[in-house]
Write a protein that holds these residues in place. Structure first.
Motif, PDB file in Angstrom:
ATOM      1  N   LEU A  25     -10.286   1.870  19.096  1.00  0.00           N
ATOM      2  CA  LEU A  25     -10.884   1.575  17.794  1.00  0.00           C
ATOM      3  C   LEU A  25     -11.025   2.839  16.951  1.00  0.00           C
ATOM      4  O   LEU A  25     -10.806   2.798  15.733  1.00  0.00           O
ATOM      5  CB  LEU A  25     -12.245   0.899  17.975  1.00  0.00           C
ATOM      6  N   ARG A  26     -11.378   3.959  17.575  1.00  0.00           N
ATOM      7  CA  ARG A  26     -11.482   5.213  16.822  1.00  0.00           C
ATOM      8  C   ARG A  26     -10.136   5.605  16.231  1.00  0.00           C
ATOM      9  O   ARG A  26     -10.044   6.027  15.077  1.00  0.00           O
ATOM     10  CB  ARG A  26     -12.009   6.332  17.722  1.00  0.00           C
ATOM     11  N   VAL A  27      -9.091   5.489  17.012  1.00  0.00           N
ATOM     12  CA  VAL A  27      -7.748   5.828  16.526  1.00  0.00           C
ATOM     13  C   VAL A  27      -7.332   4.866  15.419  1.00  0.00           C
ATOM     14  O   VAL A  27      -6.751   5.269  14.400  1.00  0.00           O
ATOM     15  CB  VAL A  27      -6.735   5.810  17.689  1.00  0.00           C
ATOM     16  N   MET A  28      -7.642   3.601  15.597  1.00  0.00           N
ATOM     17  CA  MET A  28      -7.260   2.602  14.602  1.00  0.00           C
ATOM     18  C   MET A  28      -7.992   2.825  13.282  1.00  0.00           C
ATOM     19  O   MET A  28      -7.419   2.574  12.207  1.00  0.00           O
ATOM     20  CB  MET A  28      -7.511   1.199  15.150  1.00  0.00           C
ATOM     21  N   VAL A  29      -9.232   3.298  13.340  1.00  0.00           N
ATOM     22  CA  VAL A  29      -9.960   3.610  12.104  1.00  0.00           C
ATOM     23  C   VAL A  29      -9.235   4.708  11.338  1.00  0.00           C
ATOM     24  O   VAL A  29      -9.093   4.637  10.109  1.00  0.00           O
ATOM     25  CB  VAL A  29     -11.419   4.013  12.417  1.00  0.00           C
ATOM     26  N   LEU A  30      -8.745   5.706  12.045  1.00  0.00           N
ATOM     27  CA  LEU A  30      -7.996   6.774  11.384  1.00  0.00           C
ATOM     28  C   LEU A  30      -6.727   6.239  10.720  1.00  0.00           C
ATOM     29  O   LEU A  30      -6.414   6.586   9.581  1.00  0.00           O
ATOM     30  CB  LEU A  30      -7.622   7.867  12.387  1.00  0.00           C
ATOM     31  N   TRP A  31      -6.006   5.389  11.437  1.00  0.00           N
ATOM     32  CA  TRP A  31      -4.768   4.859  10.894  1.00  0.00           C
ATOM     33  C   TRP A  31      -5.013   3.907   9.733  1.00  0.00           C
ATOM     34  O   TRP A  31      -4.250   3.883   8.767  1.00  0.00           O
ATOM     35  CB  TRP A  31      -3.938   4.187  11.991  1.00  0.00           C
ATOM     36  N   VAL A  32      -6.080   3.118   9.798  1.00  0.00           N
ATOM     37  CA  VAL A  32      -6.409   2.238   8.667  1.00  0.00           C
ATOM     38  C   VAL A  32      -6.766   3.077   7.444  1.00  0.00           C
ATOM     39  O   VAL A  32      -6.367   2.756   6.320  1.00  0.00           O
ATOM     40  CB  VAL A  32      -7.542   1.253   9.043  1.00  0.00           C
ATOM     41  N   GLY A  33      -7.495   4.162   7.669  1.00  0.00           N
ATOM     42  CA  GLY A  33      -7.810   5.067   6.557  1.00  0.00           C
ATOM     43  C   GLY A  33      -6.557   5.668   5.945  1.00  0.00           C
ATOM     44  O   GLY A  33      -6.418   5.750   4.723  1.00  0.00           O
ATOM     45  N   LEU A  34      -5.631   6.083   6.803  1.00  0.00           N
ATOM     46  CA  LEU A  34      -4.385   6.662   6.327  1.00  0.00           C
ATOM     47  C   LEU A  34      -3.559   5.628   5.561  1.00  0.00           C
ATOM     48  O   LEU A  34      -3.076   5.895   4.456  1.00  0.00           O
ATOM     49  CB  LEU A  34      -3.575   7.210   7.491  1.00  0.00           C
ATOM     50  N   LEU A  35      -3.401   4.448   6.131  1.00  0.00           N
ATOM     51  CA  LEU A  35      -2.620   3.402   5.466  1.00  0.00           C
ATOM     52  C   LEU A  35      -3.285   2.957   4.168  1.00  0.00           C
ATOM     53  O   LEU A  35      -2.609   2.675   3.176  1.00  0.00           O
ATOM     54  CB  LEU A  35      -2.421   2.215   6.406  1.00  0.00           C
ATOM     55  N   GLY A  36      -4.608   2.891   4.169  1.00  0.00           N
ATOM     56  CA  GLY A  36      -5.329   2.533   2.940  1.00  0.00           C
ATOM     57  C   GLY A  36      -5.145   3.578   1.856  1.00  0.00           C
ATOM     58  O   GLY A  36      -4.975   3.243   0.675  1.00  0.00           O
ATOM     59  N   ALA A  37      -5.153   4.847   2.255  1.00  0.00           N
ATOM     60  CA  ALA A  37      -4.921   5.919   1.274  1.00  0.00           C
ATOM     61  C   ALA A  37      -3.508   5.841   0.713  1.00  0.00           C
ATOM     62  O   ALA A  37      -3.289   6.062  -0.483  1.00  0.00           O
ATOM     63  CB  ALA A  37      -5.162   7.277   1.922  1.00  0.00           C
ATOM     64  N   MET A  38      -2.545   5.516   1.583  1.00  0.00           N
ATOM     65  CA  MET A  38      -1.169   5.377   1.109  1.00  0.00           C
ATOM     66  C   MET A  38      -1.045   4.219   0.127  1.00  0.00           C
ATOM     67  O   MET A  38      -0.389   4.345  -0.918  1.00  0.00           O
ATOM     68  CB  MET A  38      -0.232   5.162   2.300  1.00  0.00           C
ATOM     69  N   ALA A  39      -1.678   3.110   0.444  1.00  0.00           N
ATOM     70  CA  ALA A  39      -1.612   1.943  -0.444  1.00  0.00           C
ATOM     71  C   ALA A  39      -2.308   2.228  -1.775  1.00  0.00           C
ATOM     72  O   ALA A  39      -1.810   1.847  -2.839  1.00  0.00           O
ATOM     73  CB  ALA A  39      -2.235   0.728   0.237  1.00  0.00           C
ATOM     74  N   ALA A  40      -3.444   2.914  -1.724  1.00  0.00           N
ATOM     75  CA  ALA A  40      -4.163   3.242  -2.961  1.00  0.00           C
ATOM     76  C   ALA A  40      -3.345   4.194  -3.828  1.00  0.00           C
ATOM     77  O   ALA A  40      -3.294   4.046  -5.052  1.00  0.00           O
ATOM     78  CB  ALA A  40      -5.523   3.858  -2.624  1.00  0.00           C
ATOM     79  N   THR A  41      -2.699   5.150  -3.204  1.00  0.00           N
ATOM     80  CA  THR A  41      -1.872   6.086  -3.953  1.00  0.00           C
ATOM     81  C   THR A  41      -0.665   5.384  -4.556  1.00  0.00           C
ATOM     82  O   THR A  41      -0.298   5.626  -5.710  1.00  0.00           O
ATOM     83  CB  THR A  41      -1.404   7.233  -3.038  1.00  0.00           C
ATOM     84  N   ARG A  42      -0.058   4.502  -3.793  1.00  0.00           N
ATOM     85  CA  ARG A  42       1.108   3.767  -4.277  1.00  0.00           C
ATOM     86  C   ARG A  42       0.764   2.949  -5.524  1.00  0.00           C
ATOM     87  O   ARG A  42       1.533   2.884  -6.473  1.00  0.00           O
ATOM     88  CB  ARG A  42       1.633   2.841  -3.172  1.00  0.00           C
ATOM     89  N   ASP A  43      -0.404   2.340  -5.522  1.00  0.00           N
ATOM     90  CA  ASP A  43      -0.816   1.493  -6.648  1.00  0.00           C
ATOM     91  C   ASP A  43      -1.594   2.270  -7.713  1.00  0.00           C
ATOM     92  O   ASP A  43      -2.147   1.669  -8.622  1.00  0.00           O
ATOM     93  CB  ASP A  43      -1.684   0.337  -6.140  1.00  0.00           C
ATOM     94  N   GLU A  44      -1.644   3.588  -7.556  1.00  0.00           N
ATOM     95  CA  GLU A  44      -2.396   4.473  -8.463  1.00  0.00           C
ATOM     96  C   GLU A  44      -3.846   4.025  -8.609  1.00  0.00           C
ATOM     97  O   GLU A  44      -4.399   3.990  -9.708  1.00  0.00           O
ATOM     98  CB  GLU A  44      -1.699   4.567  -9.819  1.00  0.00           C
TER      99      GLU A  44
END
Length: 116
Positions: free
Chosen positions: A48-67
């Motif tokens: 779960l700790r690792v998955m939280v990091l990856w969700v944060g990373l993927l969320g940041a990528m999605a937010a950046t993609r959509d500005e």
């Protein structure tokens, strides 16, 4: 090129949704297993700790993609429209560097957890 960007965005969104659903399922099963069966998965909490990091990373990528990422736009209010392209490029480059650093350290974290 636009089709490729759209496909990559759909893959990112799919990974984000899948990872979040897996996190919810794993956390819920851990709770049920601990409360009703006095057991649990030994690998559940580190996963779960690792998955939280990856969700944060993927969320940041999605937010950046959509500005839709956090940005300070004080400078852009005073710049001429022709200069905004340069600040946007610098912002995108900085974001890419931050994402690369986070990815590098997340991979190292996963490797250390795997070895442990």
């Amino acid at each position: 090129m636009r089709r490729l960007v759209h496909i990559m965005g759909a893959i990112e969104d799919g990974l984000l949704v899948t990872m979040l659903a897996l996190m919810i399922a794993l956390a819920g099963s851990q709770i049920v297993a601990r409360n009703f069966f006095d057991s649990g998965f030994s690998w559940g909490d580190p996963m779960l700790r690792v998955m939280v990091l990856w969700v944060g990373l993927l969320g940041a990528m999605a937010a950046t993609r959509d500005e839709r990422h956090i940005s300070i736009d004080v400078i852009s209010r005073f710049l001429k429209p022709e200069h905004l392209r340069y600040t946007s490029t610098i912002n995108a480059l900085f974001t890419a560097i931050v994402c690369a650093l986070i990815s590098w350290h997340a991979i190292g974290f996963v490797d250390r957890e795997w070895q442990g």
